[in-house]
Design an enzyme around this catalytic site. Structure first.
Site, PDB file in Angstrom:
ATOM      1  N   ASP A  16       0.810  -1.214   0.000  1.00 36.81           N
ATOM      2  CA  ASP A  16       0.000   0.000   0.000  1.00 36.81           C
ATOM      3  C   ASP A  16       0.844   1.264   0.000  1.00 36.81           C
ATOM      4  O   ASP A  16       0.604   2.188  -0.773  1.00 36.81           O
ATOM      5  CB  ASP A  16      -0.952   0.011   1.201  1.00 36.81           C
ATOM      6  CG  ASP A  16      -2.124  -0.940   0.995  1.00 36.81           C
ATOM      7  OD1 ASP A  16      -2.075  -1.766   0.054  1.00 36.81           O
ATOM      8  OD2 ASP A  16      -3.093  -0.853   1.775  1.00 36.81           O
ATOM      9  N   ARG A  98       0.934   7.139  16.803  1.00 36.11           N
ATOM     10  CA  ARG A  98       0.811   8.083  15.682  1.00 36.11           C
ATOM     11  C   ARG A  98       1.517   9.408  15.900  1.00 36.11           C
ATOM     12  O   ARG A  98       2.177   9.912  14.989  1.00 36.11           O
ATOM     13  CB  ARG A  98      -0.669   8.320  15.354  1.00 36.11           C
ATOM     14  CG  ARG A  98      -1.442   7.069  14.963  1.00 36.11           C
ATOM     15  CD  ARG A  98      -0.668   6.176  14.075  1.00 36.11           C
ATOM     16  NE  ARG A  98      -1.455   5.110  13.473  1.00 36.11           N
ATOM     17  CZ  ARG A  98      -0.909   4.086  12.832  1.00 36.11           C
ATOM     18  NH1 ARG A  98       0.406   3.978  12.713  1.00 36.11           N
ATOM     19  NH2 ARG A  98      -1.668   3.154  12.295  1.00 36.11           N
ATOM     20  N   ASP A 127      -6.796   7.250  12.414  1.00 33.15           N
ATOM     21  CA  ASP A 127      -5.365   7.482  12.260  1.00 33.15           C
ATOM     22  C   ASP A 127      -5.056   8.710  11.421  1.00 33.15           C
ATOM     23  O   ASP A 127      -4.110   9.445  11.696  1.00 33.15           O
ATOM     24  CB  ASP A 127      -4.690   6.237  11.684  1.00 33.15           C
ATOM     25  CG  ASP A 127      -4.556   5.159  12.740  1.00 33.15           C
ATOM     26  OD1 ASP A 127      -4.461   5.512  13.929  1.00 33.15           O
ATOM     27  OD2 ASP A 127      -4.559   3.976  12.378  1.00 33.15           O
ATOM     28  N   SER A 181      -7.484  -6.350   8.564  1.00 33.74           N
ATOM     29  CA  SER A 181      -6.398  -5.387   8.498  1.00 33.74           C
ATOM     30  C   SER A 181      -5.684  -5.323   9.840  1.00 33.74           C
ATOM     31  O   SER A 181      -6.320  -5.412  10.884  1.00 33.74           O
ATOM     32  CB  SER A 181      -7.006  -4.030   8.127  1.00 33.74           C
ATOM     33  OG  SER A 181      -6.167  -2.981   8.498  1.00 33.74           O
TER      34      SER A 181
END
Lengths: 407, 407, 407, 407
Positions: A16, A98, A127, A181
């Site tokens: 990705d 993050r 996110d 995921s």
């Protein structure tokens, strides 16, 4: 937003973000800097370097860093001082990583003269918010490119087409679609989407990656002693370790005993509910032990105040406001409370659960002299309770008298 | 306080409250009414009647009642709507029973023309406060006699002497001193004192009475489905049951799987720390399931508000303020939130732990259409996230711009 | 409590504390050290020295100190950083002075080898609690003697008899009883009791001592500019001043314009309501100005968090918990927020009111570019609001859809 | 969003909403229904009807309503029960009107078969958020058209051109631009923008429209008695009145005495600061009086809990979340507290200020017997304070002992 010239991409080396890399080059025609971080996700980083080179990134534009110690020391540990749980249960494993990634993206942008940063988070999740709020808080002029909100590659087929057209190698096992995921770092592994989307269906066993099934865990409990200094874990079973080493070791212990699994439906900041499977073995042990040591070293005033602000603190981290004045204010409050949170806790790990069984500390506020059932040595005068109750009751009596009067 | 004429005593039939009974008769020369309640503590009540008769209580002054349904319906369930945990861990099993006992004491006082109530709680604990605040809140003129704060029978020897002198029979096993003190009701069993006083020493196995050791629990997990209506459990595995029956059944299930043990050092309202061992098998299952159903039926605004006031609510119950305006105000808030907390949760019980594995409801707010990883059906426009982030970031950008400007 | 040997008394030099002094000497036979502080109450201190000497206190046992700067710098200013108001209205003028007095009592006890401290607060009020909690928090072994809770001199007649018997001089105007009771320091004057006890009766004009009647205030408004640095006032009308000087000056300005009167019925910590008349001229101006400067220098996250914890902070000070972990934790949070609360505010004083009319700062977060009605210069994209609203609305839509579905 | 077919427009009859009306007709080609409400803004409504007819609206599509009573009874009064102040000072006059307007828009849409609603709020302010969150909460499928975020008529010139081109009459005084923007309803008048945009500049006198300058107010104070029942004002000076009549009367009284002006820099929900001039004469009097009656009728537990949640409640209203679960939960809590908030308050109005001077109630909790300085009649035993202080001090002593031990 004017077109970006140079962009720092949070790059995993996977399919990705490789597609994003290429898309940034082709769509914006901009120079790309890649940032690949070891946050303890358990993947090797060097393949990311090779892949970046292969995709045309100049060596000086490839940043690969082990930031595990910074992650645990400056993000995970401060958060655990608060006993933070989002919606009562979630240990914030993704949320807390993050802001650190964004911080490095923005710093690398400054070093390399880039005017933008980019990430691979979708437009539906938290996110994107976390990445971007952190970036803007650190550099108000930075541009943020969120390809998933912009491009038209929103189906698997289109993505693979784009990859093939652009000679991005696709690992065989990525041709089909993953059944869910995953996000992972030293604190946790989270799984969501696809086979997990129906909260009425139990999560299949194969989802779990980091913890054994409690049924498969050892039949014998294991005792672990964790030592804290000013609220942070500093040693396991008497052996001093660095922050990341401690968390790694606790992950190993917790994982072995099936500790730290959570099946949760939570409220995303962007407004919908989602269902996630979380595995936080070391963090679950750490939380239990931290509470254990606070039990004897924090007084009730400090502890209850901490408890009352915790939900707000956790929500701020979940929503992406790590770099906000209010998170920093709450942190100042929390850190102030931890000055004496020093001592050792023994926890028992057994088939999915972790429980405090003993704790001791030079900083203990526990006073056997006060609490004992034995005859008093004068530490406490039971008669004082009479006055204590009378004055606490006074307003209740006045209320009751009013109610009687008005009847 | 003028001398009481007639006093309603919370009477268990045990040695201690029998001594209190006699002491009230001799010290105050007052008529005694006994109130013995079945709150699910697991003891037969008829022996208490015989003993009261033997101690000279008139039959019409002996009240023996099964109040388990009222206890669960009007006290335990309202509290569980709040997911109440004191100091992050304690399910308030003792705290929640006291106001109900006081309520009946005060009501019986009104019925029998008594001007005082009395209880057997010591001067060091929370229970005296809970009994008395509740009593005063319900009748501002009631007198409360707390013998443990008044008399000079503060050692075991003196107590036994008094018992012998007053012909109170002493069971053989009560001659020696119990190695710890126990309180029990349908919600929990708590143990504290003596062998448990050192929080650095693990609690001995024999302390646990109501839950098997996790190591001795079945090797096979058990799935249980709990159905809620407006926040209260109404059925187990599809079978509708009364409140007390549900809690009894959950106790059985939880106890069998070693669920609900807690070793805690907590802060008493009267100012010192104490260490308790709690067993709350059914309550622990209920809390997990209630959280599970709230996950899909409460929106984030409601859920986060509940979370933020929960510590205060729990503290009020712990401290004895069940009958206070602020507890009632918080209850109004909580109850308002539960209107749609209706649905079913499946939990897994296994060797000491309980975990939600599935939940479903007609009242669910979970929307697969919004959260899905599949291509969008238009329920959610990812581009909206851009504006959402920009406006959330605006103040952070202004802050960052200031910091830069002032450098 | 064993008998005290040497006691430090908070001594005003007035009749009541002189009686206490003598009572301590006669009742406990202990040596007395007097502590008389200038907290800005507006009385000369030297007469207290003479009186102490006359009552037999050794010169080395007489402590007379001007602690106004410490009072404002370390107590009043930190409190004003929080915009603290008890029960929405009270500026805590008495509450904030007590911990400082206790601190000096305990310190002087350590210097002089005294084992006890004593104060003249009654058994019905908050001040006894504040004095004693502070003393115990600073020295857990100190003894506290509260004569008003101990002696039998509870009527005016008995007090005067005791004074005469012990040759304590009684000023003529003290023979009769004062029509109300007063406490004063640099922050405020409070009056309560006697003629003020009926909250349905307006306070008579003669109660007010420190502020002119608004009707008698100048007919022309006065503008005052107050400059802040990190949350504390540092200059008035451009002139830098010390903390105590600033408060003195603001008192003068506020008092002249009739600013800062408050007629309040409040809830005492000890359980009953009381009615007080407060005059806080400088403090009222300071609060308004501090809010004014925060308006442009605090962002919403910081400001709203401060607002949400303020009631708790004010309650802690009111209840006497200045020296408690939770007050210190909240202070850490508040102080963290004040790092940029720097700038100048112009307020208008006029016949009882004070209002901010202008404010400016290099640290301002106000952005005319963002808020302007003029055509945009690109600082803000109105289209972002669309996404912001959509995502904020998402959960509300899901709730509405559920309600419709279940109808 | 598919194209709307029929839209209900919040229509004032002024130039801006007339332009929007025409723009909706021409841009979307949709049928327009106009809703013009009397919320007490002080403008006649019939001209709006004529203008709507002139712009081609069918008579059955013109809704003109006096909703002042509903506004005060169901929105203003519930809010005042909470003593709501946004950022410590703002009485939320604009915020509280928006949900009611949206409610009627959505209801009229249902009645007329419209699929959309529209409003004239800009993309920079809070009102767009308030209108739209309310609309979506009441009908999740409603479309909302916010022309200011969509069209390209963003300058005065373009607007006037559009008006001329579409034969919308322009009053002469509307050709030039207003020096600031105004919103008004029965609760307040707010002014912002243009000449008010610099918070360092005092607002010019001509901005104020609803209150006399304090300097021009009567030289004699006026006393007003306000009677409350369960938290709501029901009579003025002994005369019972409807909610809207009461607020109208208080506006008259407050306005005459220059009460209720506020110059504020506040934080908008959309992220920037703005400066507003508010005039809330009646509301300011009402808040003061409501606090006055609460002082004697609420106990401390209820009052302090209300105070602690108030900032959150006010923020919810400010941000547009009137129709949210959490606002309704807080309202349930607040309303529960008001059951005894019944009685009368006398306030004094004088040159810009309003102050409580007396209050009385059958529901009063004030007990002269408890608080009196007179010799005790036995209502309160001062010795109880000893035990109360000792137990409150216990944890502080344990903390101090630890600190000493660790030195």
């Amino acid at each position: 937003m004017s077109a970006p010239k140079k962009v720092v991409l949070a790059y995993s080396g996977g399919l990705d973000t490789s597609i994003i890399l290429k898309w940034l080059q082709t769509e914006y025609g901009c120079e790309v800097v890649t940032f690949t971080a070891d946050l303890g996700q358990g993947e090797e980083l060097e393949p990311a370097r090779e892949k970046a080179v292969m995709l045309g990134i100049k060596p000086e534009n490839i940043y690969i860093e082990d930031i595990r110690e910074e992650f645990v020391r400056d993000f995970v540990f401060p958060m655990f001082r608060a006993n933070a749980l989002y919606e009562g249960l979630y240990l914030l494993g993704t949320s807390i990583a993050r802001p650190l990634i964004s911080k490095r993206l923005v710093e690398i942008a400054a070093e390399t003269g880039a005017d933008a940063v980019s990430h691979g988070a979708t437009g539906k999740g938290n996110d994107q918010v976390r990445f971007e709020l952190a970036a803007y808080a650190l550099n108000p002029d930075i541009k943020v490119i969120a390809p998933w909100r912009e491009w038209d590659l929103s189906s698997r087929t289109k993505l693979l087409d784009f990859a093939e057209k652009n000679q991005i190698p696709i690992a065989k096992d990525k041709r089909g679609e993953a059944p869910f995921s995953v996000d992972a770092n030293l604190l946790h592994t989270s799984s969501e989407g696809k086979v997990l989307e129906d909260p009425a269906q139990e999560a299949p066993d194969y989802v779990y990656q980091r913890t054994v099934h409690p049924e498969d865990a050892p039949d014998t409990p294991e005792m672990v002693e964790i030592t804290f200094e000013k609220g942070d874990a500093v040693a396991i079973n008497g052996e001093a370790m660095s922050p990341a080493t401690i968390l790694t070791k606790l992950n190993e212990l917790g994982g072995k005993h099936g500790v730290g699994r959570l099946d949760l439906v939570e409220n995303r900041f962007v407004g919908m509910k989602s269902r996630g499977i979380y595995e936080t073995p070391g963090g679950t042990v750490l939380l239990e032990a931290h509470r254990g040591i606070e039990q004897i070293t924090l007084d009730s005033g400090a502890g209850h105040l901490k408890d009352s602000i915790m939900p707000r603190y956790a929500e701020l981290i979940y929503n992406g406001f790590w770099y906000s004045p209010e998170r920093e204010m709450l942190q100042a409050l929390i850190d102030k409370s931890q000055e004496h949170v020093t001592g050792t806790v023994r926890v028992k790990l057994y088939k999915g659960s972790v429980n405090t069984v003993a704790r001791w500390s030079d900083h203990s506020l526990y006073s056997e002299a006060h609490v004992t059932f034995e005859e008093d040595a004068g530490a406490y005068d039971q008669k004082d309770a009479q006055g204590f109750i009378q004055l606490n009751a006074l307003r209740l009596k006045l209320l009751a008298a009013r109610n009687r009067r008005l009847k």
